[in-house]
Design a protein around this motif. Sequence first.
Motif, PDB file in Angstrom:
ATOM      1  N   SER A 211       0.876  -1.098   0.107  1.00  0.00           N
ATOM      2  CA  SER A 211       0.065  -0.030  -0.134  1.00  0.00           C
ATOM      3  C   SER A 211       0.765   1.167   0.092  1.00  0.00           C
ATOM      4  CB  SER A 211      -0.859   0.113   1.262  1.00  0.00           C
ATOM      5  OG  SER A 211      -1.887   0.958   0.874  1.00  0.00           O
TER       6      SER A 211
ATOM      7  N   ASN B 268       2.220   2.115  -3.271  1.00  0.00           N
ATOM      8  CA  ASN B 268       1.125   2.602  -4.154  1.00  0.00           C
ATOM      9  C   ASN B 268       0.874   4.043  -3.627  1.00  0.00           C
ATOM     10  OD1 ASN B 268       0.812   0.385  -5.614  1.00  0.00           O
ATOM     11  ND2 ASN B 268      -0.850  -0.445  -4.355  1.00  0.00           N
TER      12      ASN B 268
ATOM     13  N   ARG C 123      -0.227   5.061  -0.774  1.00  0.00           N
ATOM     14  CA  ARG C 123      -1.416   5.447  -0.053  1.00  0.00           C
ATOM     15  C   ARG C 123      -1.312   5.568   1.181  1.00  0.00           C
ATOM     16  NH1 ARG C 123      -6.464   4.394  -2.607  1.00  0.00           N
ATOM     17  NH2 ARG C 123      -7.162   3.737  -0.621  1.00  0.00           N
TER      18      ARG C 123
ATOM     19  N   SER D 167      -3.648   3.332   4.092  1.00  0.00           N
ATOM     20  CA  SER D 167      -4.904   2.696   3.618  1.00  0.00           C
ATOM     21  C   SER D 167      -4.663   1.270   3.392  1.00  0.00           C
ATOM     22  CB  SER D 167      -5.228   3.376   2.394  1.00  0.00           C
ATOM     23  OG  SER D 167      -5.339   4.915   2.436  1.00  0.00           O
TER      24      SER D 167
ATOM     25  N   TYR E 279      -4.655  -2.339   1.785  1.00  0.00           N
ATOM     26  CA  TYR E 279      -4.250  -2.664   0.217  1.00  0.00           C
ATOM     27  C   TYR E 279      -5.417  -3.566  -0.492  1.00  0.00           C
ATOM     28  CZ  TYR E 279      -1.655  -4.871  -3.572  1.00  0.00           C
ATOM     29  OH  TYR E 279      -1.084  -5.305  -4.788  1.00  0.00           O
TER      30      TYR E 279
END
Length: 151
Positions: free
Chosen positions: A36, A39, A41, A64, A66
Motif C-alpha cells: 500500500s 502505491n 497510499r 490505507s 491494500y
Amino acid sequence: MAKSNILAKNRKARHDYFIEDTLEAGIVLKGTEVKSIRNGRLNLKDSFASIDDGEIFINNMHISPYEQGNIYNVDPTRKRKLLLHKREINKLLGYIQQKGYSLIPLSVYLKRGKVKIQIGIAKGKKLYDKRADIAKRDAERRIQRAVSEKY
C-alpha cells in the motif's frame, strides 16, 4: 542524504514546527502495508512519534488497506515500531524531556528497496511565527515577480 523515491511528505510539519534536527529510521510493517505504501497510499498528517519503554513508536500514521489484501490487512492507524539504535533513542529522549519538543515524521521514502521514515525533533511555532513566515514568503514572491518582469 539522497532520498530518490519520496512516497509521502508531511507538509504541515514545517508550517507548524521549527525543525531542530532530523534522523532516519526504519519502520516495522506488515506485508500488505508495504504494498500500500509503494502505491503511495499513506498519510502523515496528525502523526507523531512517542517513546515507550525504551522503544520508539509512530502513532496516527494512516496507511490505507491494500485492495487485494483481503484478510491480511491490518488497522490503518495502528502503532508502528521504528527501528533506531539505542544511543539515537536516548538522544531523542533527552530532547523530548526538554520543554516543548516533539517527534514529528517529516517524510516516508524508499532507500535501497526499504521503507524509511525521516523523523524531526520539532518545537511548536506560535501564531506570530507562522505569520512572519507567510510574510517572508510573500515578500520573496514579490521580489521574484519584479525581477522576472524587469528582464
